[in-house]
Design a protein around this motif. Structure first.
Motif, PDB file in Angstrom:
ATOM      1  N   LEU A  99      39.701  44.250  34.832  1.00 45.28           N
ATOM      2  CA  LEU A  99      39.112  43.344  35.809  1.00 45.28           C
ATOM      3  C   LEU A  99      39.278  41.910  35.325  1.00 45.28           C
ATOM      4  O   LEU A  99      38.914  41.584  34.192  1.00 45.28           O
ATOM      5  N   VAL A 100      39.823  41.052  36.172  1.00 44.06           N
ATOM      6  CA  VAL A 100      40.068  39.656  35.826  1.00 44.06           C
ATOM      7  C   VAL A 100      39.415  38.763  36.878  1.00 44.06           C
ATOM      8  O   VAL A 100      39.605  38.974  38.075  1.00 44.06           O
ATOM      9  N   ALA A 101      38.635  37.795  36.426  1.00 44.26           N
ATOM     10  CA  ALA A 101      38.061  36.789  37.321  1.00 44.26           C
ATOM     11  C   ALA A 101      38.674  35.435  36.994  1.00 44.26           C
ATOM     12  O   ALA A 101      38.829  35.083  35.814  1.00 44.26           O
ATOM     13  N   THR A 102      39.043  34.680  38.010  1.00 46.58           N
ATOM     14  CA  THR A 102      39.585  33.335  37.830  1.00 46.58           C
ATOM     15  C   THR A 102      38.764  32.362  38.673  1.00 46.58           C
ATOM     16  O   THR A 102      37.999  32.774  39.545  1.00 46.58           O
ATOM     17  N   ARG A 103      38.939  31.087  38.427  1.00 47.36           N
ATOM     18  CA  ARG A 103      38.147  30.102  39.151  1.00 47.36           C
ATOM     19  C   ARG A 103      39.047  29.117  39.901  1.00 47.36           C
ATOM     20  O   ARG A 103      40.112  28.721  39.402  1.00 47.36           O
TER      21      ARG A 103
ATOM     22  N   THR B 115      34.433  28.094  41.928  1.00 48.69           N
ATOM     23  CA  THR B 115      34.514  29.242  42.823  1.00 48.69           C
ATOM     24  C   THR B 115      35.307  30.361  42.164  1.00 48.69           C
ATOM     25  O   THR B 115      36.434  30.142  41.715  1.00 48.69           O
ATOM     26  N   LEU B 116      34.700  31.545  42.097  1.00 47.39           N
ATOM     27  CA  LEU B 116      35.308  32.692  41.438  1.00 47.39           C
ATOM     28  C   LEU B 116      35.981  33.620  42.432  1.00 47.39           C
ATOM     29  O   LEU B 116      35.494  33.804  43.550  1.00 47.39           O
ATOM     30  N   ARG B 117      37.091  34.198  42.013  1.00 42.66           N
ATOM     31  CA  ARG B 117      37.700  35.327  42.706  1.00 42.66           C
ATOM     32  C   ARG B 117      38.037  36.359  41.649  1.00 42.66           C
ATOM     33  O   ARG B 117      38.034  36.050  40.452  1.00 42.66           O
ATOM     34  N   ALA B 118      38.333  37.587  42.060  1.00 45.01           N
ATOM     35  CA  ALA B 118      38.584  38.644  41.076  1.00 45.01           C
ATOM     36  C   ALA B 118      39.656  39.604  41.577  1.00 45.01           C
ATOM     37  O   ALA B 118      39.839  39.787  42.784  1.00 45.01           O
ATOM     38  N   TRP B 119      40.352  40.198  40.621  1.00 45.10           N
ATOM     39  CA  TRP B 119      41.312  41.254  40.923  1.00 45.10           C
ATOM     40  C   TRP B 119      41.312  42.269  39.791  1.00 45.10           C
ATOM     41  O   TRP B 119      40.874  41.979  38.679  1.00 45.10           O
ATOM     42  N   SER B 120      41.750  43.484  40.096  1.00 43.22           N
ATOM     43  CA  SER B 120      41.828  44.557  39.099  1.00 43.22           C
ATOM     44  C   SER B 120      43.246  45.083  39.016  1.00 43.22           C
ATOM     45  O   SER B 120      43.950  45.174  40.030  1.00 43.22           O
ATOM     46  N   GLU B 121      43.638  45.445  37.810  1.00 42.45           N
ATOM     47  CA  GLU B 121      44.925  46.088  37.581  1.00 42.45           C
ATOM     48  C   GLU B 121      44.686  47.502  37.079  1.00 42.45           C
ATOM     49  O   GLU B 121      43.846  47.723  36.207  1.00 42.45           O
TER      50      GLU B 121
END
Length: 217
Positions: free
Chosen positions: A207-211, A182-188
């Motif tokens: 943009l960073v996506a983590t699982r 399951t992916l989520r994402a955040w931007s700095e």
């Protein structure tokens, strides 16, 4: 009408001696031979003969980041009368602060079938994406382009007034993904700059996506 051409600008053999990295500069031209796209990428390629020694290493000297002067703003672009009520998102260029982290809120679970269609469309035929017997664990590796596309899609929640990508500095698909992840994402917000176009500002984002709640990209 578009056409493209690529020029090899760098080579470096990997430590395993079986493959290497090739840097290429790709340019896209329209029917008037005008450059409409120009970018550098690096790809990993298997060696023809693993018994040969490494070729001369040449790592190209590339910009660490694009300056605002490098950005090509479409001629005539004018956001002076941009309607934020119709857009449904109130945030403007002035509201973003350097160092701010934007959580894109939504999560998405990757399934087997959806990534395989995208992989075929991008003409990636690597068996590891399709054949469950190709890996000892019986898993099919999710194509990295699909993961990047999903992260980009998630980023619209929280950046609804972002109109276009005018430059990419770099990128990395750092860890593998498999069906069920399951992916989520955040931007700095890394940087901001004004432009000459009326009502238009540029924001540099990471943009960073983590699982599965893991903090690793």
């Amino acid at each position: 009408t578009l056409r493209s051409e690529s020029e090899v600008i760098g080579l470096k053999q990997n430590s395993n001696g079986k493959s290497g990295v090739v840097w290429v500069r790709t340019r896209g031209h329209n029917q008037w031979d005008e450059v409409v796209l120009d970018y550098v990428r690096w790809v990993m390629v298997k060696k023809r003969d693993e018994g040969t020694g490494p070729a001369d290493t040449l790592v190209p000297n590339l910009k660490p980041a694009l300056a605002v002067s490098d950005l090509v703003i479409p001629e005539g672009l004018d956001f002076g009368r941009y309607d934020f009520a119709l857009a449904g998102e109130r945030h403007r260029w002035d509201d973003y602060a350097i160092g701010e982290r934007i959580d894109h809120v939504d999560w998405v679970t990757i399934e087997e079938a959806e990534h395989m269609l995208a992989t075929r469309l991008w003409q990636n035929t690597a068996k590891v994406h399709f054949d469950a017997t190709n890996r000892a664990d019986g898993k099919r590796l999710i194509y990295g382009g699909h993961v990047i596309s999903m992260a980009r899609a998630l980023s619209f929640n929280g950046l609804a007034n972002a109109q276009m990508i005018v430059g990419l500095n770099a990128g990395a698909h750092a860890h593998p993904c498999f069906a069920g992840d399951t992916l989520r994402a955040w931007s700095e917000v890394i940087d901001k700059a004004d432009t000459d176009a009326p009502g238009v500002g540029a924001v540099r984002l990471r943009l960073v996506a983590t699982r599965d709640g893991d903090d690793r990209p």
